[in-house]
Every structure is written in C-alpha cells, then in structure tokens.
Design a protein around this motif. Structure first.
Motif, PDB file in Angstrom:
ATOM      1  N   VAL A 142       0.693  -1.163   0.170  1.00 50.91           N
ATOM      2  CA  VAL A 142      -0.089  -0.067  -0.034  1.00 50.91           C
ATOM      3  C   VAL A 142       0.808   1.432   0.005  1.00 50.91           C
ATOM      4  N   SER A 195      11.301   8.266  -3.783  1.00 48.03           N
ATOM      5  CA  SER A 195      11.911   7.418  -4.915  1.00 48.03           C
ATOM      6  C   SER A 195      12.165   7.957  -6.224  1.00 48.03           C
ATOM      7  N   ARG A 235      12.032  11.378  -6.706  1.00 45.66           N
ATOM      8  CA  ARG A 235      12.065  13.068  -6.434  1.00 45.66           C
ATOM      9  C   ARG A 235      13.698  13.162  -6.181  1.00 45.66           C
ATOM     10  N   ALA A 291       7.758   0.441   5.358  1.00 47.60           N
ATOM     11  CA  ALA A 291       8.962   0.906   4.284  1.00 47.60           C
ATOM     12  C   ALA A 291       8.394   2.317   3.893  1.00 47.60           C
ATOM     13  N   THR A 292       8.235   3.111   4.985  1.00 47.60           N
ATOM     14  CA  THR A 292       8.028   4.378   4.686  1.00 47.60           C
ATOM     15  C   THR A 292       8.728   5.588   5.047  1.00 47.60           C
ATOM     16  N   SER A 333      -3.859   5.217  -0.686  1.00 48.38           N
ATOM     17  CA  SER A 333      -4.319   4.545   0.483  1.00 48.38           C
ATOM     18  C   SER A 333      -3.520   4.650   1.931  1.00 48.38           C
ATOM     19  N   SER A 334      -3.752   5.673   2.594  1.00 48.70           N
ATOM     20  CA  SER A 334      -2.790   5.861   3.574  1.00 48.70           C
ATOM     21  C   SER A 334      -3.294   5.245   4.959  1.00 48.70           C
TER      22      SER A 334
END
Ligand SMILES: Cc1cc2nc3c(=O)[nH]c(=O)nc-3n(C[C@H](O)[C@H](O)[C@H](O)COP(=O)(O)OP(=O)(O)OC[C@H]3O[C@@H](n4cnc5c(N)ncnc54)[C@H](O)[C@@H]3O)c2cc1C
Length: 434
Positions: free
Chosen positions: A60, A70, A72, A235-236, A206-207
């Motif tokens: 998600v 990734s 930017r 993985a945020t 979808s946060s």
C-alpha cells in the motif's frame, strides 16, 4: 494527516501517467502487508513474491507508487559519500562498513536492471565532490586517503580541469571518484512498479492511518477499509516517525530540488558542451548539482525541518529562487528563467547516519533511513528485510547488521530545536557553496 505531494517533479513528469490505479475500499486479510511503495517497499514486495508465490501479499502507498522520494531524488547511485547528513564516518572501519553496504546496493540495482532490461539513463560516469573554497583541500586530501586505503579509484582536480569537465568556473577543487552511477530515478522506480509480480496486490492513494498489534496479527486502519495481516513491513522512510516507529531514532527532513529545461544549442555551447556530470558538495549543506544527459541542470540546495505532509506552492516558489541563484552563480551566462520545475521530497535521518534494519516484534519489520544513498541501499534493504522477515539469513544481512545501530535522539521540542540549529550552522558554513 495524509501525504499531499506537489505534481511538479520533472522526473515524474517525464513519464507516461499510469492508469488502473486501485485504492483500498474494503476490509482485507493477508499474510504480508508492506506499507510504502518506494524502492524499499517495492523491492520487499518483489522478494516476498518470489519466496511465497502462493501467499497473499499486499503493498500500500499513501500516494502513487514510487512517486515519493524514490522519484524525487537527484539520481546518484553512490559507491562512496563524503557527508551523510551531518556526519562523515571518519574512522576507516566504519567507512568500510558503510561502503560495503553501498556496494551491495549497487549490485542489487544492477541485478534488477539486467533481469528486467530497464532503461533508466544509466551512466557509469562517476561523480565529483567539489568546492569553490581552496581551504577545503584539507578535507579532500583526508577523504582521498580514506578512498586510497579502501581501494576506490579517484583523482584530485583543480579549477582548470573542472572548468573543462563541468563548464563552470565556480569550483576550485574536487575529487572525482570513478565509481558511482548517474541515473533517472523516476524511470528506475517506475520499472519497479511495472514489473511487480502478479501475486502482489498494489493499493495506492491509500494512507495507513493507525495500526496496532492484536495477539499474533497486526490490524491496520485505512480511510475506507481495514487490513489484518500476519506480518508487516514498514517501508515508509521519512514517515516512520509519524507512524510511531522508532520515534527516538529517526526524524524526517524535507529537501527541495529544481530542474531547468534542456539547454538550447547556443546555451550548451556557451558552457563548453560538457558530458553528463554530477557534483556533490564538500560541505554538508552545499548544493548537489547535476547536468543530465539531455542537458538539463538539476540543483538541490535545501534540507530543512518542515511539515513532511505538504509543501505549499508559495513555499516551493521561495526555494526555487534560491535554486535559481545557485545555478546563476555557476553559470552566469545562462538566462534567468530556465527553471522548469521545483519539487520537494522527504527523507529520514538518524543521528549517527546508520540505517534502520530491524525486527521490532515477532511479526513487525522496518527498513529505512538511508540519507543520500537510498536508491541502492533502499533497494537492497527492501529485499533483505523480506528475507529477514522469513527468518532466513544471508551474507548481505550480515553485512547490513555489522554496521552500528542508530543512536538515541531526544524527544521534541528538543530534537527539532537541535536539528534546526545544526542545519542553520551548517548552512552558514556552506553559504558560498549553496
Ligand atoms: C531531493 C532529494 C534528493 C535525493 N538524492 C538522492 C540521491 O541522489 N541518491 C540517493 O541514493 N538517494 C537520494 N535521496 C534519498 C532517496 O530518495 C531515498 O533514500 C529513497 O527514496 C528512500 O526510498 P524508500 O522506498 O525507503 O522511501 P520513499 O521513496 O520515501 O517511499 C516511502 C513511501 O511510503 C509512503 N507512505 C508514507 N506514509 C504512509 C502511510 N501512512 N501509508 C501508506 N504509505 C505511506 C510514501 O507515500 C512513499 O511513497 C534524495 C531524496 C530527495 C528528496
């Protein structure tokens, strides 16, 4: 809060817009949930899909996959760095541990590119660590010693060499390292999205709002549905802290960058028609500046404590002016209005610049905090955290875990105050290099 990104990143706007975006709209159960679809989350999903072809794997993201940091970033796939945030790993042993991880990161990207025949403007042209200040020679000589001891091929260069190679008179001294690759970060991460295996279900826009562990499962709440998962990988990166993960060990930093349009023939001739190049600053807050293969100039010269969820257009505009000045300093002959876009991106930092690669519960795993090396290291860590979560061990995991763990950070408001003060100090030290 939810991530609201600008839509002005040149790397993203170079790509064809995606269709068939699926958002999470119902309750789901799964074996594996990966939160965050940048290099780390996409690699973790790809590896899990290989390891468990018959299990349900959900990935998600709060925005479109791959369109956070990734896409930017500045596109340097590094084998060596001089500064990581505020630190620089002066001890040889620590430097080697860090460089061993970078090497594995480059190998992970090379494997991916070869397997899927990815075109991401790959250029093994090395990179420059450059300064306009002669007095930075001492720093570069020390760095050169470290590089020599570890066998990294490099050259010390003077103003004359640099003018010829970069097309600017600005820099007086530099080290060119042969290793290191320049690439198009948007193309690379888009390829990771496009080649996701079929047994990975991707939900975008979808946060994850809240999560908690209930016995042996993790329950995750989204706006329009809940997910119950047996194992979760966070993985945020720059948003680890806001999800309450390792809050006293990492903090988000906002970076902004600008890109010009392609230079015209006349403009390109006026700077001596250089080949593609990338410069990293010798002083931590100096500018990263790059000439792309299609003659665009990218500049990144800010790093700040800012709300990681949103940067308003008016705020971006202010930073763009700073970046225009940075370009003009180096290329006074170019027109004033060549910046095509300015964007922001979020990274995560730790106090001692070590990465986070950890199991924090029997079914909860995290990988992140790569400073300026997330292209390779994020890709590596994604694969390897998936393997670790499968209770396996690899040589790569041993190399990753040989590095020191991140050190403790004080809580806010002391942390923010300390980081802001340090950033101001470093910015003043690097003012000539911005
Ligand atoms: C301007 C800039 C220049 C940089 N230059 C370089 C460079 O030259 N070389 C290099 O190697 N690195 C560079 N970096 C760093 C690099 O981009 C990052 O280290 C890398 O992108 C990290 O990848 P990631 O997958 O861990 O995180 P990200 O790419 O940040 O992905 C994390 C994802 O998590 C998602 N997310 C966050 N919160 C939630 C939530 N609650 N629910 C669901 N999803 C969520 C985000 O939307 C995001 O897509 C730079 C970064 C910036 C911003």
């Amino acid at each position: 809060m939810e991530v609201v990104n600008d839509n002005t990143c040149s790397w993203i706007n170079d790509l064809t817009p995606r269709s068939n975006i699926q958002t999470l709209t119902s309750d789901l159960d799964c074996e594996w949930l990966i939160v965050g679809a940048g290099y780390t989350g996409l690699s973790a999903a790809r590896k899990l899909a290989q390891l468990y072809p018959n299990q349900k794997i959900l990935l998600v993201d709060a925005q479109l996959a791959g369109e956070g940091a990734s896409s930017r970033n500045s596109g340097y796939l590094v084998d060596t760095t001089l500064n990581d945030g505020f630190t620089s790993n002066r001890e040889l042993d620590n430097y080697k541990k860090k460089a061993d991880i970078y090497k594995l990161g480059i190998e992970a990207i090379k494997r991916f590119i070869k397997e899927y025949q990815v075109d991401c403007d790959w250029n093994e042209c090395g990179k420059y660590f450059a300064s306009s200040k002669e007095e930075d020679k001492k720093i570069l000589e020390n760095f050169s010693n470290t590089l020599s001891k570890l066998g990294f091929e490099h050259n010390l260069l003077s103003n004359k060499d640099l003018k010829k190679r970069l097309g600017t008179n600005f820099y007086n001294i530099a080290i060119h390292t042969k290793g290191g690759i320049l690439l198009h970060p948007g193309k690379l991460v888009r390829a990771m999205v496009d080649t996701l295996p079929e047994n990975v279900s991707l939900y975008e826009n979808s946060s994850l709002l809240k999560w908690k562990k209930v016995n042996d499962i993790v329950v995750c709440n989204f706006k329009n549905g809940n997910v119950k998962t047996k194992k979760i990988i966070f993985a945020t990166n720059g948003f680890l802290k806001s999800l309450g993960i390792k809050s006293n060990y990492n903090f988000p930093i906002t970076l902004t960058a600008s890109m010009t349009r392609s230079l015209t023939d006349a403009e390109f001739n006026s700077i001596g028609k250089p080949n593609e190049w990338g410069v990293l600053p010798v002083r931590p807050m100096g500018a990263t500046i790059r000439m792309t293969k299609d003659r665009r100039i990218l500049i990144r010269n800010t790093a700040e404590v800012h709300n990681p969820y949103k940067m308003y257009k008016s705020e971006l505009d202010k930073r763009s002016i700073n970046q225009k000045i940075g370009i003009k300093k180096r290329f006074p002959q170019l027109p004033d209005d060549i910046i095509q876009s300015t964007w922001s991106g979020i990274v995560s930092r730790t106090r001692n610049s070590s990465q986070i690669f950890e199991k924090i519960g029997n079914n909860i795993f995290i990988a992140g905090c790569y400073n300026g090396s997330g292209i390779g290291v994020g890709t590596l860590f994604g694969e390897q955290i998936a393997i670790k979560a499968s209770n396996e061990i690899t040589k790569e995991i041993q190399t990753i875990e040989a590095r020191n763990k991140p050190t403790w950070l004080p809580p806010d408001p002391f942390l923010s105050l300390g980081v802001k003060t340090r950033l101001i100090y470093e910015r003043i030290r690097a003012r000539s290099e911005i």
